[in-house]
Design a protein around this motif. Structure first.
Motif, mmCIF file in Angstrom:
data_model
loop_
_atom_site.group_PDB
_atom_site.id
_atom_site.type_symbol
_atom_site.label_atom_id
_atom_site.label_comp_id
_atom_site.label_asym_id
_atom_site.label_seq_id
_atom_site.Cartn_x
_atom_site.Cartn_y
_atom_site.Cartn_z
ATOM 1 N N HIS A 123 1.064 -1.000 0.171
ATOM 2 C CA HIS A 123 0.133 0.032 0.116
ATOM 3 C C HIS A 123 0.759 0.767 0.087
ATOM 4 O O HIS A 123 0.858 2.372 -0.489
ATOM 5 C CB HIS A 123 -0.814 -0.090 0.869
ATOM 6 C CG HIS A 123 -2.048 -0.179 0.921
ATOM 7 N ND1 HIS A 123 -3.540 -0.392 1.469
ATOM 8 C CD2 HIS A 123 -2.370 -1.750 0.326
ATOM 9 C CE1 HIS A 123 -4.005 -1.249 0.946
ATOM 10 N NE2 HIS A 123 -3.681 -2.187 0.561
ATOM 11 N N THR A 124 2.098 1.153 0.556
ATOM 12 C CA THR A 124 3.108 2.681 0.253
ATOM 13 C C THR A 124 4.153 2.229 -1.121
ATOM 14 O O THR A 124 4.833 1.310 -1.326
ATOM 15 C CB THR A 124 3.745 2.014 1.649
ATOM 16 O OG1 THR A 124 2.986 1.739 2.922
ATOM 17 C CG2 THR A 124 4.040 3.190 2.333
ATOM 18 N N THR A 126 5.851 4.495 -0.986
ATOM 19 C CA THR A 126 7.481 5.134 -0.826
ATOM 20 C C THR A 126 8.282 4.462 -0.090
ATOM 21 O O THR A 126 7.787 3.728 0.920
ATOM 22 C CB THR A 126 6.884 6.988 -0.147
ATOM 23 O OG1 THR A 126 6.759 6.379 0.218
ATOM 24 C CG2 THR A 126 6.491 7.709 -1.357
ATOM 25 N N ASP A 128 9.359 5.619 3.962
ATOM 26 C CA ASP A 128 8.519 5.737 4.757
ATOM 27 C C ASP A 128 6.979 5.042 4.926
ATOM 28 O O ASP A 128 6.695 5.051 4.041
ATOM 29 C CB ASP A 128 8.986 6.886 4.847
ATOM 30 C CG ASP A 128 10.491 7.074 4.331
ATOM 31 O OD1 ASP A 128 11.384 6.463 5.440
ATOM 32 O OD2 ASP A 128 10.638 8.412 4.828
ATOM 33 N N GLY A 129 6.726 4.611 5.981
ATOM 34 C CA GLY A 129 5.406 4.897 6.928
ATOM 35 C C GLY A 129 4.971 2.900 6.061
ATOM 36 O O GLY A 129 3.691 2.839 6.186
ATOM 37 N N LYS A 145 -4.022 -3.644 9.064
ATOM 38 C CA LYS A 145 -4.331 -1.789 8.600
ATOM 39 C C LYS A 145 -3.972 -0.717 9.765
ATOM 40 O O LYS A 145 -4.395 0.077 9.203
ATOM 41 C CB LYS A 145 -5.644 -2.675 7.873
ATOM 42 C CG LYS A 145 -5.636 -3.113 6.799
ATOM 43 C CD LYS A 145 -7.155 -3.578 6.795
ATOM 44 C CE LYS A 145 -7.805 -4.736 5.634
ATOM 45 N NZ LYS A 145 -8.837 -5.856 5.929
ATOM 46 N N LEU A 148 -0.976 0.961 9.263
ATOM 47 C CA LEU A 148 -1.044 1.755 8.191
ATOM 48 C C LEU A 148 -1.857 3.218 8.136
ATOM 49 O O LEU A 148 -1.333 4.573 8.413
ATOM 50 C CB LEU A 148 -1.803 0.923 7.208
ATOM 51 C CG LEU A 148 -0.592 0.222 6.225
ATOM 52 C CD1 LEU A 148 -1.314 -0.265 4.810
ATOM 53 C CD2 LEU A 148 0.324 1.112 5.152
ATOM 54 N N LYS A 149 -3.167 2.802 9.037
ATOM 55 C CA LYS A 149 -4.277 4.085 9.568
ATOM 56 C C LYS A 149 -3.356 5.560 10.372
ATOM 57 O O LYS A 149 -3.010 6.419 9.937
ATOM 58 C CB LYS A 149 -5.362 3.835 9.661
ATOM 59 C CG LYS A 149 -7.069 4.074 9.684
ATOM 60 C CD LYS A 149 -7.843 3.710 9.941
ATOM 61 C CE LYS A 149 -8.784 4.824 9.598
ATOM 62 N NZ LYS A 149 -9.567 4.890 11.177
ATOM 63 N N HIS A 151 0.079 5.670 10.912
ATOM 64 C CA HIS A 151 0.770 6.595 9.606
ATOM 65 C C HIS A 151 0.523 7.667 8.633
ATOM 66 O O HIS A 151 0.480 8.048 9.037
ATOM 67 C CB HIS A 151 1.551 5.098 9.507
ATOM 68 C CG HIS A 151 2.609 6.196 8.336
ATOM 69 N ND1 HIS A 151 4.059 6.392 9.280
ATOM 70 C CD2 HIS A 151 3.119 6.904 7.522
ATOM 71 C CE1 HIS A 151 4.857 6.949 9.019
ATOM 72 N NE2 HIS A 151 4.559 7.191 7.809
ATOM 73 N N ASN A 152 -0.956 7.483 8.487
ATOM 74 C CA ASN A 152 -1.701 8.084 7.770
ATOM 75 C C ASN A 152 -2.196 9.239 7.991
ATOM 76 O O ASN A 152 -2.542 10.286 7.117
ATOM 77 C CB ASN A 152 -2.499 7.725 6.024
ATOM 78 C CG ASN A 152 -1.260 6.091 5.200
ATOM 79 O OD1 ASN A 152 -0.273 6.959 5.421
ATOM 80 N ND2 ASN A 152 -1.903 5.629 4.842
ATOM 81 N N GLU A 153 -2.367 9.183 9.528
ATOM 82 C CA GLU A 153 -3.596 10.417 10.378
ATOM 83 C C GLU A 153 -2.572 11.244 10.929
ATOM 84 O O GLU A 153 -1.163 11.550 10.564
ATOM 85 C CB GLU A 153 -4.056 10.129 10.819
ATOM 86 C CG GLU A 153 -5.585 9.606 11.008
ATOM 87 C CD GLU A 153 -6.020 8.161 11.641
ATOM 88 O OE1 GLU A 153 -5.566 8.473 12.430
ATOM 89 O OE2 GLU A 153 -7.056 8.073 11.201
#
Ligand SMILES: [Zn+2]
Ligand SMILES: [Zn+2]
Length: 153
Positions: A123-124, A126, A128-129, A145, A148-149, A151-153
């Motif tokens: 899903h990433t 790049t 990082d993350g 999941k 991931l969530k 990290h994206n917030e």
């Protein structure tokens, strides 16, 4: 014989632990220039990331030679690394990325969890993350999941 089997099994487990950290800190770190080809779409059958597999095969080949010339336990280690390579190829290149000439996707069980977990790794796009760096060992997909969530917030 028992000792040799222990070396083989320990090498397979050790390689998965090594691969997890190598993937997390090297391939998603200083080695990103090779690994990026595996996170973005590239043309053709091969990607630069395949060079990692090639390097590890050369190391295993070197260990087989060293093991037959000087110290037998190295030969058994090389066998463990090779079995790991085959398992990795089967799970990662086969089950997850479908780089084989037929289509087979597991519908349930641990193999399905492995596929889901590695898809979440992708899903990433790049360096990082990313989550889930193991290849034969995968965390619960719901936990991944959530990571991931978060990290994206
Ligand atoms: Zn990756
Ligand atoms: Zn992958």
């Amino acid at each position: 014989m028992i000792g040799n089997i222990v070396i083989v099994i320990a090498s397979i487990i050790g390689m998965e632990i090594f691969a997890l950290y190598f993937h997390k800190y090297f391939m998603h770190g200083p080695g990103w220039s090779w690994h990026e080809s595996h996170h973005i779409r590239t043309e053709g059958r091969f990607e630069k990331n395949d060079l990692y597999g090639l390097c590890f095969s050369l190391i295993a080949a070197g260990l087989f030679i060293a093991g037959s010339l000087w110290w037998t336990p190295l030969w058994w280690m090389a066998l463990g690394f090779t079995i790991y390579g085959v398992l990795y190829g089967f799970v990662h290149d086969g089950l997850v990325h479908q780089r084989w000439p037929f289509r087979y996707v597991p519908k349930g069980g641990y193999l399905y969890r492995l596929v889901l977990a590695h898809r979440l790794h992708h899903h990433t796009l790049t360096k990082d993350g990313a989550v889930s760096f193991g290849f034969l060992w995968a965390e619960e997909p719901d936990r991944l999941k959530a990571q991931l969530k978060a990290h994206n917030e």
